[in-house]
Design a protein around this motif. Structure first.
Motif, PDB file in Angstrom:
ATOM      1  N   PHE A 158       1.261  -0.769  -0.211  1.00 11.96           N
ATOM      2  CA  PHE A 158       0.320   0.065  -0.496  1.00 11.96           C
ATOM      3  C   PHE A 158       0.808   0.936  -0.241  1.00 11.96           C
ATOM      4  O   PHE A 158       0.494   1.979  -0.615  1.00 11.96           O
ATOM      5  N   VAL A 159       2.256   1.584   0.295  1.00 10.72           N
ATOM      6  CA  VAL A 159       2.734   2.649   0.388  1.00 10.72           C
ATOM      7  C   VAL A 159       3.606   2.229  -0.089  1.00 10.72           C
ATOM      8  O   VAL A 159       4.575   3.634  -0.794  1.00 10.72           O
ATOM      9  N   GLY A 160       4.655   1.040  -0.305  1.00  6.71           N
ATOM     10  CA  GLY A 160       5.245   0.993  -1.777  1.00  6.71           C
ATOM     11  C   GLY A 160       5.296   1.216  -3.313  1.00  6.71           C
ATOM     12  O   GLY A 160       5.799   1.860  -3.258  1.00  6.71           O
ATOM     13  N   LEU A 161       4.560   0.541  -3.737  1.00  8.73           N
ATOM     14  CA  LEU A 161       4.031   0.286  -4.805  1.00  8.73           C
ATOM     15  C   LEU A 161       3.741   2.399  -5.791  1.00  8.73           C
ATOM     16  O   LEU A 161       4.486   2.377  -6.305  1.00  8.73           O
ATOM     17  N   PRO A 162       2.952   3.234  -4.394  1.00  9.23           N
ATOM     18  CA  PRO A 162       2.354   4.654  -5.129  1.00  9.23           C
ATOM     19  C   PRO A 162       3.934   5.305  -4.430  1.00  9.23           C
ATOM     20  O   PRO A 162       4.237   6.094  -5.507  1.00  9.23           O
ATOM     21  N   PHE A 163       4.719   4.646  -4.207  1.00  7.37           N
ATOM     22  CA  PHE A 163       5.971   5.188  -3.979  1.00  7.37           C
ATOM     23  C   PHE A 163       6.643   4.558  -5.042  1.00  7.37           C
ATOM     24  O   PHE A 163       7.436   5.926  -5.817  1.00  7.37           O
ATOM     25  N   LEU A 164       6.905   3.371  -5.529  1.00  6.68           N
ATOM     26  CA  LEU A 164       7.706   3.358  -6.534  1.00  6.68           C
ATOM     27  C   LEU A 164       7.099   4.036  -7.803  1.00  6.68           C
ATOM     28  O   LEU A 164       7.830   4.459  -8.715  1.00  6.68           O
ATOM     29  N   ILE A 165       5.967   3.860  -7.925  1.00 10.09           N
ATOM     30  CA  ILE A 165       5.027   4.382  -9.245  1.00 10.09           C
ATOM     31  C   ILE A 165       5.588   6.310  -9.355  1.00 10.09           C
ATOM     32  O   ILE A 165       5.666   6.675 -10.342  1.00 10.09           O
ATOM     33  N   HIS A 217      15.520   3.276  -1.118  1.00 12.22           N
ATOM     34  CA  HIS A 217      13.956   3.120  -0.270  1.00 12.22           C
ATOM     35  C   HIS A 217      12.931   2.356  -0.612  1.00 12.22           C
ATOM     36  O   HIS A 217      12.282   1.882   0.114  1.00 12.22           O
ATOM     37  N   ILE A 218      13.264   2.112  -1.659  1.00 15.26           N
ATOM     38  CA  ILE A 218      12.161   1.231  -2.372  1.00 15.26           C
ATOM     39  C   ILE A 218      12.087  -0.079  -1.657  1.00 15.26           C
ATOM     40  O   ILE A 218      11.404  -0.819  -1.653  1.00 15.26           O
ATOM     41  N   PRO A 219      13.614  -0.578  -1.987  1.00  9.11           N
ATOM     42  CA  PRO A 219      13.860  -1.417  -1.509  1.00  9.11           C
ATOM     43  C   PRO A 219      13.709  -2.030   0.249  1.00  9.11           C
ATOM     44  O   PRO A 219      13.159  -3.459   0.615  1.00  9.11           O
ATOM     45  N   ALA A 279      14.043  -5.188   2.892  1.00  9.63           N
ATOM     46  CA  ALA A 279      15.406  -4.947   3.531  1.00  9.63           C
ATOM     47  C   ALA A 279      16.105  -4.118   4.338  1.00  9.63           C
ATOM     48  O   ALA A 279      15.261  -3.107   4.949  1.00  9.63           O
ATOM     49  N   ASP A 280      16.547  -5.354   5.083  1.00 11.30           N
ATOM     50  CA  ASP A 280      17.157  -4.722   6.321  1.00 11.30           C
ATOM     51  C   ASP A 280      18.828  -4.422   6.068  1.00 11.30           C
ATOM     52  O   ASP A 280      19.534  -4.731   6.011  1.00 11.30           O
ATOM     53  N   LEU A 282      26.098   1.143   5.526  1.00  9.88           N
ATOM     54  CA  LEU A 282      25.571   1.080   4.474  1.00  9.88           C
ATOM     55  C   LEU A 282      24.307   1.629   4.043  1.00  9.88           C
ATOM     56  O   LEU A 282      24.296   2.249   2.991  1.00  9.88           O
ATOM     57  N   ASN A 283      23.458   1.820   4.909  1.00  5.14           N
ATOM     58  CA  ASN A 283      22.739   2.883   4.299  1.00  5.14           C
ATOM     59  C   ASN A 283      22.372   4.260   4.465  1.00  5.14           C
ATOM     60  O   ASN A 283      22.495   4.907   3.769  1.00  5.14           O
ATOM     61  N   ILE A 284      23.941   4.282   5.530  1.00  2.00           N
ATOM     62  CA  ILE A 284      24.313   5.739   5.313  1.00  2.00           C
ATOM     63  C   ILE A 284      25.033   5.933   3.950  1.00  2.00           C
ATOM     64  O   ILE A 284      24.678   7.129   3.444  1.00  2.00           O
ATOM     65  N   ILE A 285      25.775   5.311   3.403  1.00  3.97           N
ATOM     66  CA  ILE A 285      26.503   4.924   2.373  1.00  3.97           C
ATOM     67  C   ILE A 285      25.634   5.340   1.253  1.00  3.97           C
ATOM     68  O   ILE A 285      25.157   6.353   0.361  1.00  3.97           O
TER      69      ILE A 285
END
Length: 116
Positions: A27-34, A83-85, A91-92, A97-100
């Protein structure tokens, strides 16, 4: 008046300790991806229009608008590898790595703010 009840589900969700349902992530990820894809596509189209119309804009203004479109495209591109993964696939990505992965987001944001 004292508050004695703790809602541990909300606290765990706030701290990121619980798993979200697949339907919530979609619900959150698909609109974000689109919206991310649409934004990058519109910025690329905008850059191609600016590049094709040589006589429409002044050279100085054209350079600023072109660099702003590049900065916005770079800012949105961070969504695809960071963000999308996280949102769609849970994804953890740990802190170093997140900062990079998110550092270009800050740089492109600063670049877009300096152009305005």
């Amino acid at each position: 008046m004292s508050y004695t009840g703790w809602n541990w589900t909300q606290i765990e969700q706030c701290l990121g300790r619980s798993e979200f349902k697949l339907s919530d992530r979609l619900f959150v990820g698909l609109p974000f991806l689109i919206f991310s894809k649409i934004s990058v596509a519109l910025n690329v189209i905008f850059m191609r229009i600016i590049h094709a119309n040589r006589s429409t804009l002044d050279a100085n203004l054209k350079r600023h608008v072109y660099s702003l479109a590049i900065a916005c495209t770079g800012y949105m591109s961070v969504n695809f590898w960071s963000h999308i993964p996280i949102v769609l696939f849970a994804a953890d990505i740990r802190d170093p790595l997140n900062i990079i992965l998110a550092t270009p987001n800050s740089f492109f944001y600063q670049a877009s703010m300096n152009k305005c």
